[in-house]
Design an enzyme around this catalytic site. Structure first.
Site, PDB file in Angstrom:
ATOM      1  N   THR A   1       7.434  -5.229 -18.622  1.00 32.57           N
ATOM      2  CA  THR A   1       6.999  -3.991 -19.546  1.00 32.57           C
ATOM      3  C   THR A   1       7.758  -3.958 -20.818  1.00 32.57           C
ATOM      4  N   ASP A   2       6.974  -3.308 -21.751  1.00 29.65           N
ATOM      5  CA  ASP A   2       7.663  -3.262 -23.149  1.00 29.65           C
ATOM      6  C   ASP A   2       8.808  -2.179 -23.002  1.00 29.65           C
ATOM      7  N   GLU A   3       8.762  -1.408 -21.881  1.00 29.84           N
ATOM      8  CA  GLU A   3       9.522  -0.358 -21.863  1.00 29.84           C
ATOM      9  C   GLU A   3      11.216  -0.839 -21.483  1.00 29.84           C
TER      10      GLU A   3
ATOM     11  N   ASN B   1       0.544  11.102 -28.283  1.00 29.89           N
ATOM     12  CA  ASN B   1      -0.037  11.671 -26.816  1.00 29.89           C
ATOM     13  C   ASN B   1      -1.270  12.674 -27.207  1.00 29.89           C
TER      14      ASN B   1
ATOM     15  N   PHE C   1       3.023  -8.427  -9.666  1.00 27.55           N
ATOM     16  CA  PHE C   1       2.700  -7.264 -10.317  1.00 27.55           C
ATOM     17  C   PHE C   1       3.740  -5.909  -9.457  1.00 27.55           C
TER      18      PHE C   1
ATOM     19  N   ALA D   1      14.983   0.398 -16.308  1.00 28.94           N
ATOM     20  CA  ALA D   1      16.384  -0.191 -16.235  1.00 28.94           C
ATOM     21  C   ALA D   1      15.990  -1.038 -14.630  1.00 28.94           C
TER      22      ALA D   1
ATOM     23  N   HIS E   1      12.838  11.014 -22.820  1.00 34.35           N
ATOM     24  CA  HIS E   1      11.725  10.742 -23.168  1.00 34.35           C
ATOM     25  C   HIS E   1      11.673   9.475 -24.283  1.00 34.35           C
TER      26      HIS E   1
ATOM     27  N   ASP F   1       5.631  -5.838   2.673  1.00 35.54           N
ATOM     28  CA  ASP F   1       6.565  -5.361   1.563  1.00 35.54           C
ATOM     29  C   ASP F   1       7.043  -6.724   1.016  1.00 35.54           C
TER      30      ASP F   1
ATOM     31  N   GLU G   1       7.591  -0.265  -8.223  1.00 29.72           N
ATOM     32  CA  GLU G   1       7.472   1.122  -8.345  1.00 29.72           C
ATOM     33  C   GLU G   1       6.996   1.356  -9.874  1.00 29.72           C
TER      34      GLU G   1
ATOM     35  N   TYR H   1      13.433   3.661 -14.173  1.00 30.31           N
ATOM     36  CA  TYR H   1      12.229   2.654 -13.945  1.00 30.31           C
ATOM     37  C   TYR H   1      12.501   1.484 -14.891  1.00 30.31           C
TER      38      TYR H   1
ATOM     39  N   LEU I   1       0.802  -1.037   0.107  1.00 28.10           N
ATOM     40  CA  LEU I   1      -0.056   0.066   0.003  1.00 28.10           C
ATOM     41  C   LEU I   1       0.903   1.213   0.110  1.00 28.10           C
TER      42      LEU I   1
ATOM     43  N   LYS J   1      13.225  -2.529 -14.058  1.00 30.33           N
ATOM     44  CA  LYS J   1      12.447  -3.797 -14.547  1.00 30.33           C
ATOM     45  C   LYS J   1      13.134  -4.827 -15.281  1.00 30.33           C
TER      46      LYS J   1
HETATM   47  P1  NAD Z   1       0.603   0.708  -9.796  1.00 25.03           P
HETATM   48  O1  NAD Z   1       1.758   1.577  -9.645  1.00 25.03           O
HETATM   49  O2  NAD Z   1      -0.724   1.141 -10.074  1.00 25.03           O
HETATM   50  O3  NAD Z   1       0.622  -0.541  -8.609  1.00 25.03           O
HETATM   51  C1  NAD Z   1       1.764  -1.036  -8.126  1.00 25.03           C
HETATM   52  C2  NAD Z   1       1.192  -1.728  -6.764  1.00 25.03           C
HETATM   53  O4  NAD Z   1       2.308  -2.338  -6.350  1.00 25.03           O
HETATM   54  C3  NAD Z   1       0.605  -0.873  -5.721  1.00 25.03           C
HETATM   55  O5  NAD Z   1      -0.468  -1.347  -5.070  1.00 25.03           O
HETATM   56  C4  NAD Z   1       1.746  -0.740  -4.693  1.00 25.03           C
HETATM   57  O6  NAD Z   1       1.102  -0.460  -3.298  1.00 25.03           O
HETATM   58  C5  NAD Z   1       2.130  -1.971  -4.634  1.00 25.03           C
HETATM   59  N1  NAD Z   1       3.848  -1.951  -4.189  1.00 25.03           N
HETATM   60  C6  NAD Z   1       4.681  -1.094  -4.749  1.00 25.03           C
HETATM   61  N2  NAD Z   1       5.922  -1.466  -3.933  1.00 25.03           N
HETATM   62  C7  NAD Z   1       5.765  -2.498  -3.327  1.00 25.03           C
HETATM   63  C8  NAD Z   1       6.279  -3.438  -2.226  1.00 25.03           C
HETATM   64  N3  NAD Z   1       7.641  -3.182  -2.030  1.00 25.03           N
HETATM   65  N4  NAD Z   1       5.837  -4.546  -1.769  1.00 25.03           N
HETATM   66  C9  NAD Z   1       4.446  -4.809  -2.132  1.00 25.03           C
HETATM   67  N5  NAD Z   1       3.778  -4.117  -2.712  1.00 25.03           N
HETATM   68  C10 NAD Z   1       4.186  -3.118  -3.398  1.00 25.03           C
HETATM   69  O7  NAD Z   1       1.285  -0.226 -10.933  1.00 25.03           O
HETATM   70  P2  NAD Z   1       0.402  -0.869 -12.359  1.00 25.03           P
HETATM   71  O8  NAD Z   1       0.392   0.184 -13.341  1.00 25.03           O
HETATM   72  O9  NAD Z   1      -0.696  -1.510 -11.902  1.00 25.03           O
HETATM   73  O10 NAD Z   1       1.615  -2.021 -12.808  1.00 25.03           O
HETATM   74  C11 NAD Z   1       1.434  -3.128 -12.287  1.00 25.03           C
HETATM   75  C12 NAD Z   1       2.698  -4.056 -13.183  1.00 25.03           C
HETATM   76  O11 NAD Z   1       2.494  -3.916 -14.159  1.00 25.03           O
HETATM   77  C13 NAD Z   1       4.246  -3.345 -12.816  1.00 25.03           C
HETATM   78  O12 NAD Z   1       5.183  -4.270 -12.437  1.00 25.03           O
HETATM   79  C14 NAD Z   1       4.358  -2.687 -14.067  1.00 25.03           C
HETATM   80  O13 NAD Z   1       5.693  -2.635 -14.201  1.00 25.03           O
HETATM   81  C15 NAD Z   1       3.653  -3.679 -14.864  1.00 25.03           C
HETATM   82  N6  NAD Z   1       3.086  -3.038 -16.186  1.00 25.03           N
HETATM   83  C16 NAD Z   1       2.485  -1.597 -16.373  1.00 25.03           C
HETATM   84  C17 NAD Z   1       1.808  -1.308 -17.317  1.00 25.03           C
HETATM   85  C18 NAD Z   1       0.724  -0.021 -17.415  1.00 25.03           C
HETATM   86  O14 NAD Z   1       0.602   0.700 -18.460  1.00 25.03           O
HETATM   87  N7  NAD Z   1       0.341   0.477 -16.480  1.00 25.03           N
HETATM   88  C19 NAD Z   1       2.257  -1.824 -18.468  1.00 25.03           C
HETATM   89  C20 NAD Z   1       3.251  -3.055 -18.611  1.00 25.03           C
HETATM   90  C21 NAD Z   1       3.638  -3.134 -17.527  1.00 25.03           C
HETATM   91  O1  DAU Z   2       4.584   0.914 -21.602  1.00 23.52           O
HETATM   92  C1  DAU Z   2       4.381   0.345 -20.358  1.00 23.52           C
HETATM   93  C2  DAU Z   2       4.592   1.513 -19.492  1.00 23.52           C
HETATM   94  O2  DAU Z   2       3.837   2.265 -19.621  1.00 23.52           O
HETATM   95  C3  DAU Z   2       4.614   0.752 -17.810  1.00 23.52           C
HETATM   96  O3  DAU Z   2       5.620  -0.083 -17.682  1.00 23.52           O
HETATM   97  C4  DAU Z   2       4.756   2.091 -17.121  1.00 23.52           C
HETATM   98  O4  DAU Z   2       4.601   1.569 -15.560  1.00 23.52           O
HETATM   99  C5  DAU Z   2       3.569   3.182 -17.282  1.00 23.52           C
HETATM  100  O5  DAU Z   2       3.674   4.145 -16.457  1.00 23.52           O
HETATM  101  C6  DAU Z   2       3.616   3.525 -18.848  1.00 23.52           C
HETATM  102  O6  DAU Z   2       4.812   4.266 -18.888  1.00 23.52           O
HETATM  103  P1  DAU Z   2       4.772   5.755 -19.807  1.00 23.52           P
HETATM  104  O7  DAU Z   2       5.913   6.424 -19.449  1.00 23.52           O
HETATM  105  O8  DAU Z   2       4.359   5.336 -21.038  1.00 23.52           O
HETATM  106  O9  DAU Z   2       3.421   6.405 -19.239  1.00 23.52           O
HETATM  107  P2  DAU Z   2       2.808   7.794 -18.741  1.00 23.52           P
HETATM  108  O10 DAU Z   2       1.375   7.578 -18.426  1.00 23.52           O
HETATM  109  O11 DAU Z   2       3.762   8.128 -17.573  1.00 23.52           O
HETATM  110  O12 DAU Z   2       3.114   8.597 -19.912  1.00 23.52           O
HETATM  111  C7  DAU Z   2       2.332   8.392 -21.230  1.00 23.52           C
HETATM  112  C8  DAU Z   2       2.951   9.264 -22.428  1.00 23.52           C
HETATM  113  O13 DAU Z   2       2.314  10.495 -22.003  1.00 23.52           O
HETATM  114  C9  DAU Z   2       4.394   9.409 -22.341  1.00 23.52           C
HETATM  115  O14 DAU Z   2       4.726   9.693 -23.615  1.00 23.52           O
HETATM  116  C10 DAU Z   2       4.543  10.633 -21.409  1.00 23.52           C
HETATM  117  C11 DAU Z   2       3.363  11.594 -21.906  1.00 23.52           C
HETATM  118  N1  DAU Z   2       3.076  12.285 -20.662  1.00 23.52           N
HETATM  119  C12 DAU Z   2       2.930  11.852 -19.439  1.00 23.52           C
HETATM  120  C13 DAU Z   2       2.443  12.550 -18.475  1.00 23.52           C
HETATM  121  C14 DAU Z   2       1.968  12.071 -17.016  1.00 23.52           C
HETATM  122  C15 DAU Z   2       2.639  13.765 -21.007  1.00 23.52           C
HETATM  123  O15 DAU Z   2       2.530  14.214 -22.037  1.00 23.52           O
HETATM  124  N2  DAU Z   2       2.136  14.427 -19.986  1.00 23.52           N
HETATM  125  C16 DAU Z   2       2.034  13.941 -18.451  1.00 23.52           C
HETATM  126  O16 DAU Z   2       1.560  14.647 -17.771  1.00 23.52           O
END
Ligand code: NAD
Ligand code: DAU
Length: 335
Positions: free
Chosen positions: A124-126, A248, A80, A151, A275, A59, A83, A149, A35, A153
């Site tokens: 993640t694809d990143e 975007n 999942f 790096a 970026h 944790d 950070e 981030y 949390l 992952k």
């Molecule tokens: P999120 O930031 O919404 O949620 C992360 C969760 O992990 C939170 O509930 C947080 O409390 C928990 N957490 C963080 N540190 C922790 C710790 N030390 N111990 C236990 N719990 C902890 O993340 P999300 O966007 O749901 O992403 C989930 C997973 O999917 C991540 O591994 C992320 O890299 C991956 N991912 C996300 C996206 C995306 O677009 N959001 C895309 C591809 C992959």
């Molecule tokens: O590709 C998967 C990833 O997608 C996940 O692994 C990450 O956890 C998730 O956060 C996401 O990463 P991005 O950096 O692509 O997502 P974000 O929502 O931060 O930004 C999406 C795009 O929008 C990116 O090109 C940056 C831009 N952006 C983002 C914010 C927060 C803006 O232009 N303005 C903003 O305020």
């Protein structure tokens, strides 16, 4: 069957738990989550009192709690917890290294010790870095992470890979593109745009707004993870994406149009350092091997998502109070 989910109180984790409870009524799910600011018990409030669901606050870096949960011998671990916000990792990378690398190590060690039979690393694809205007990431694309981030992952993925190779540990890795849907913390692009637009605030667009992301509806991602968990081949990597690329600025304009707000709310701001220009996933492998493909059309998923946030204003107001404000004031003071 019982599974252990880490990070289930976050965006995708909570969508995954809800999806799995709907589809498999007999499945038992334990959710281990620290949390952090991104985790929220309200994301799973509807499962309170569900005898097949248990929440444990903890944790993933805490070996004692992790060992205890692994000793219950879950049939699968879906990892999942992380950070996840690139901008935060630029300002403070330590928690990313701790949770994403050390935390993954702790889970791997405990799962190996208890001979857990399936471990799905949600990556993640990143980790692949940035693409030129053409081409797509395949599972063979070399890792080239550009932010702290990504790096962290990529480091976690390599640890997982090493456990497969050295210890014959039964892990699989998924690498998905940008998700959108309900319960995403509004520091991320789409819910931030929706929240600001509903409040009549400016929509901050980094750089020229022409960076491209490949958007996938979170529920489609959850379905893919379920397939990988049940049918994927151990040691394999599966890319997941919707073949759905948007700049975007185009997405921001769609949000404004849907909400009936003026384009004068768009505000170009200083670019994110380092970026990544473009992400695009080749999801051919999961399509062919596991018969998965994205089902939600972007226009439909986006409209549904916008409506969801408008119907959950109390949730938005709650998660954007307190620390959230301090975070944004600090971020923009630095720009
Ligand atoms: P999120 O930031 O919404 O949620 C992360 C969760 O992990 C939170 O509930 C947080 O409390 C928990 N957490 C963080 N540190 C922790 C710790 N030390 N111990 C236990 N719990 C902890 O993340 P999300 O966007 O749901 O992403 C989930 C997973 O999917 C991540 O591994 C992320 O890299 C991956 N991912 C996300 C996206 C995306 O677009 N959001 C895309 C591809 C992959
Ligand atoms: O590709 C998967 C990833 O997608 C996940 O692994 C990450 O956890 C998730 O956060 C996401 O990463 P991005 O950096 O692509 O997502 P974000 O929502 O931060 O930004 C999406 C795009 O929008 C990116 O090109 C940056 C831009 N952006 C983002 C914010 C927060 C803006 O232009 N303005 C903003 O305020």
């Amino acid at each position: 069957m019982k599974i252990l989910v880490t990070g289930g109180a976050g965006f995708i984790g909570s969508n995954f738990i809800r999806y799995m409870r709907e589809v498999y009524p007999d499945l038992f799910i334990t959710n281990l989550d620290k949390l952090t600011y991104a985790g929220n018990l309200d994301n799973l409030r509807d499962l309170e009192g569900d005898s097949h669901y248990r929440f444990v606050r903890g944790d993933i870096c805490d070996l004692q709690i992790v060992n205890e949960l692994m000793s219950a011998r879950p049939d699968a671990v879906i990892h999942f917890a992380a950070e996840t916000h690139v901008d935060r990792s630029i300002h403070e990378a330590r928690s990313f290294v701790e949770t994403n690398v050390l935390g993954t190590y702790c889970l791997l060690e405990a799962a190996r010790e208890q001979r857990v039979e399936r471990f799905v690393q949600i990556s993640t694809d990143e980790v692949y870095g940035s693409l030129p205007p053409s081409g797509r990431f395949t599972e063979e694309t070399p890792l080239s992470p550009n932010s702290p981030y990504s790096a962290s992952k990529a480091a976690a993925d390599l640890l997982v890979r090493s456990y497969v190779h050295t210890h014959r540990f039964p892990a699989l890795i998924t690498r998905c593109s940008n998700n959108y849907g309900a319960y995403q913390f509004p520091e991320k692009f789409l819910p931030l745009m929706i929240n600001n637009a509903r409040l009549g605030k400016k929509l901050p667009i980094y750089g020229d707004g022409e960076n491209v992301r490949d958007w996938l509806f979170a529920r489609d991602h959850c379905r893919a993870i379920d397939r990988v968990m049940r049918k994927g081949r151990v040691g394999e990597i599966y890319n997941i994406g919707g073949h759905n690329e948007w700049q975007n600025i185009e997405v921001a304009r769609l949000v404004l149009k849907e909400l009936g707000k003026p384009e004068s709310l768009l505000q170009f701001v200083q670019d994110r350092p380092g970026h990544d220009r473009r992400y695009a996933i080749d999801a051919g492998k999961i399509g062919k091997e596991l018969d998965w493909k994205a089902e939600t059309k972007f226009e439909d998923g986006l409209r549904w998502t916008i409506r969801w946030y408008l119907e959950h204003e109390a949730w938005l107001d709650q998660v954007t109070s307190g620390d959230y404000r301090t975070y944004y004031e600090r971020m923009y003071a630095k720009r």
